[in-house]
Design a protein around this motif. Structure first.
Motif, PDB file in Angstrom:
ATOM      1  N   HIS A  98      37.826  46.479  21.689  1.00  0.00           N
ATOM      2  CA  HIS A  98      37.321  45.122  21.748  1.00  0.00           C
ATOM      3  C   HIS A  98      37.031  44.662  23.161  1.00  0.00           C
ATOM      4  N   GLY A  99      37.008  45.580  24.126  1.00  0.00           N
ATOM      5  CA  GLY A  99      36.572  45.262  25.481  1.00  0.00           C
ATOM      6  C   GLY A  99      37.532  44.401  26.279  1.00  0.00           C
ATOM      7  N   ALA A 100      38.812  44.384  25.940  1.00  0.00           N
ATOM      8  CA  ALA A 100      39.765  43.520  26.622  1.00  0.00           C
ATOM      9  C   ALA A 100      40.201  44.063  27.981  1.00  0.00           C
ATOM     10  N   PHE A 101      40.027  45.373  28.201  1.00  0.00           N
ATOM     11  CA  PHE A 101      40.426  45.969  29.482  1.00  0.00           C
ATOM     12  C   PHE A 101      39.225  46.043  30.415  1.00  0.00           C
ATOM     13  N   ASN A 102      39.373  45.462  31.608  1.00  0.00           N
ATOM     14  CA  ASN A 102      38.319  45.455  32.609  1.00  0.00           C
ATOM     15  C   ASN A 102      38.586  46.590  33.600  1.00  0.00           C
ATOM     16  N   THR A 103      37.747  47.617  33.587  1.00  0.00           N
ATOM     17  CA  THR A 103      37.952  48.764  34.460  1.00  0.00           C
ATOM     18  C   THR A 103      37.691  48.455  35.935  1.00  0.00           C
ATOM     19  N   SER A 104      37.014  47.363  36.227  1.00  0.00           N
ATOM     20  CA  SER A 104      36.773  46.977  37.623  1.00  0.00           C
ATOM     21  C   SER A 104      37.999  46.321  38.249  1.00  0.00           C
ATOM     22  N   THR A 105      38.719  45.519  37.449  1.00  0.00           N
ATOM     23  CA  THR A 105      39.890  44.803  37.964  1.00  0.00           C
ATOM     24  C   THR A 105      41.212  45.420  37.522  1.00  0.00           C
ATOM     25  N   ASN A 106      41.149  46.356  36.564  1.00  0.00           N
ATOM     26  CA  ASN A 106      42.346  46.963  35.960  1.00  0.00           C
ATOM     27  C   ASN A 106      43.244  45.920  35.299  1.00  0.00           C
ATOM     28  N   LYS A 107      42.634  44.894  34.737  1.00  0.00           N
ATOM     29  CA  LYS A 107      43.373  43.846  34.032  1.00  0.00           C
ATOM     30  C   LYS A 107      42.981  43.834  32.564  1.00  0.00           C
ATOM     31  N   TYR A 108      43.950  43.486  31.737  1.00  0.00           N
ATOM     32  CA  TYR A 108      43.740  43.373  30.299  1.00  0.00           C
ATOM     33  C   TYR A 108      43.748  41.890  29.957  1.00  0.00           C
ATOM     34  N   THR A 109      42.687  41.396  29.348  1.00  0.00           N
ATOM     35  CA  THR A 109      42.602  39.994  28.942  1.00  0.00           C
ATOM     36  C   THR A 109      43.016  39.880  27.479  1.00  0.00           C
ATOM     37  N   ILE A 110      44.006  39.047  27.220  1.00  0.00           N
ATOM     38  CA  ILE A 110      44.549  38.875  25.873  1.00  0.00           C
ATOM     39  C   ILE A 110      43.467  38.264  24.974  1.00  0.00           C
TER      40      ILE A 110
END
Length: 109
Positions: free
Chosen positions: A1-13
């Motif tokens: 569902h695209g929640a992990f941002n590979t540029s920032t290494n953050k997972y958005t809930i």
């Protein structure tokens, strides 16, 4: 569902709820000396929510593993990321390079 941002290494809930967060790291081919410290953090919106530390008590040239687990009540849009630090008397608070890392974030309620 695209929640992990590979540029920032953050997972958005993606939706509010209770989440189980687990991470394990391994460092290989170390050159540890007594007093070196390894830390892993679960960060929520830039703030430390959980932390595990381990300190070398003797010389070690093999490997070291750390794991952390926490259950958190999170809101849609919160950002989770895992931070890893390595410190010794000469290079306190430098970003560590893990050999292996596993991270899971799952909604449980």
């Amino acid at each position: 569902h695209g929640a992990f941002n590979t540029s920032t290494n953050k997972y958005t809930i993606p939706s509010s709820g209770i989440y189980d967060i687990y991470a394990k790291i391994r460092f290989a081919d170390l050159d540890e000396t007594p007093g070196m410290n390894f830390q892993i953090y679960i960060m929520l919106n830039g703030s430390n929510k959980s932390q595990i530390s381990d300190e070398a008590s003797a010389n070690n040239t093999t490997s070291r593993s750390l794991q952390i687990n926490d259950t958190l009540s999170l809101n849609k849009g919160d950002e989770i990321h895992i931070s890893i630090y390595h410190g010794d008397p000469d290079t306190e608070n430098t970003m560590a390079q893990a050999t292996d890392m596993v991270c899971t974030i799952k909604k449980i309620k």
